[in-house]
Design an enzyme around this catalytic site. Sequence first.
Site, PDB file in Angstrom:
ATOM      1  CG  ASN A  64      -5.407   5.850  -5.001  1.00 22.40           C
ATOM      2  OD1 ASN A  64      -5.137   7.050  -5.030  1.00 22.40           O
ATOM      3  ND2 ASN A  64      -5.811   5.231  -3.887  1.00 22.40           N
ATOM      4  CB  CYS A  73      -7.300  13.078  -4.872  1.00 20.26           C
ATOM      5  SG  CYS A  73      -5.689  13.599  -5.505  1.00 20.26           S
ATOM      6  CG  ASN A  75      -2.169  18.337  -4.820  1.00 16.92           C
ATOM      7  OD1 ASN A  75      -2.414  19.478  -4.458  1.00 16.92           O
ATOM      8  ND2 ASN A  75      -1.106  17.669  -4.394  1.00 16.92           N
ATOM      9  CB  CYS A 195      -0.226  14.127  -0.643  1.00 16.69           C
ATOM     10  SG  CYS A 195      -1.781  13.411  -0.042  1.00 16.69           S
ATOM     11  N   GLY A 196      -2.395  16.714  -1.633  1.00  9.87           N
ATOM     12  CA  GLY A 196      -3.220  17.829  -1.164  1.00  9.87           C
ATOM     13  C   GLY A 196      -3.899  17.583   0.162  1.00  9.87           C
TER      14      GLY A 196
END
Length: 256
Positions: A64, A73, A75, A195-196
């Site tokens: 992060n 994550c 994306n 946010c994927g």
Amino acid sequence: MKQHFYKYQGTGNDFVLIDDRDKRFPQDTDLIARLCHRRFGIGADGLILLQEHPNLDFTMVYFNSDGRPSTMCGNGGRCIVRFAHDLGIIGSQTRFMAVDGEHRAKVDREDISLKMNDASMATPREEGYFLDTGSPHHVQKVEDTEEIHVFDLGRQMRNGIYGREGANINFVQTMGDHLRIRTYERGVEDETYSCGTGVTAAALVSFQEGWTSESPVILETLGGKLSVSFEREGARFTNIWLIGPAEYVYEGDIDL
């Protein structure tokens, strides 16, 4: 020491990508936070290392923007697939390792399709629903996402409902044939353009609760549109695919 880096984005969710197949990049929390800082560094929602894997095409190591290792994550996963394709490591399909296990992905000219792990049905929590799609997510339906103070309310809910570890907070509005979503991300500690894993969570909750009735679900984020296709098998969702653009932005060198 100078470090060559690449910048990629997926619907506005942006990442520093580093080819770390030689494993020379220092995984220092303060350094990574500095590189992700939007005023004193490159600026990004996260940093991703591409490393070798003994059996798969590569390994994805994600941090992060606060510099700490994090959960999956979506994306970022789509961006590293585009990155690996641009480097010539993979062709139109790939299998790679991430923190939550093996993933498959497909590459075409416009979109990256990323296969997510199976997910359990969402459980009610406060005024919304909780489920894990590689990262923990709270999904809450609202009348108008434009009226939500995402930073203030998201931060309050992230800590107040889910404690120290927190969860990502997603506010979802039904828009006829698609959903509109805004997300507060832990680790970034702010609203992100997309946010994927949050989009994935919102799509599954929307189908479970009857806000939508078909797969794929189209979701509009601040940074663009994504789609999520899936199948429901009893109390689980399977064959989940997160689909959308992932693009190279620029590259350069920075002093570490």
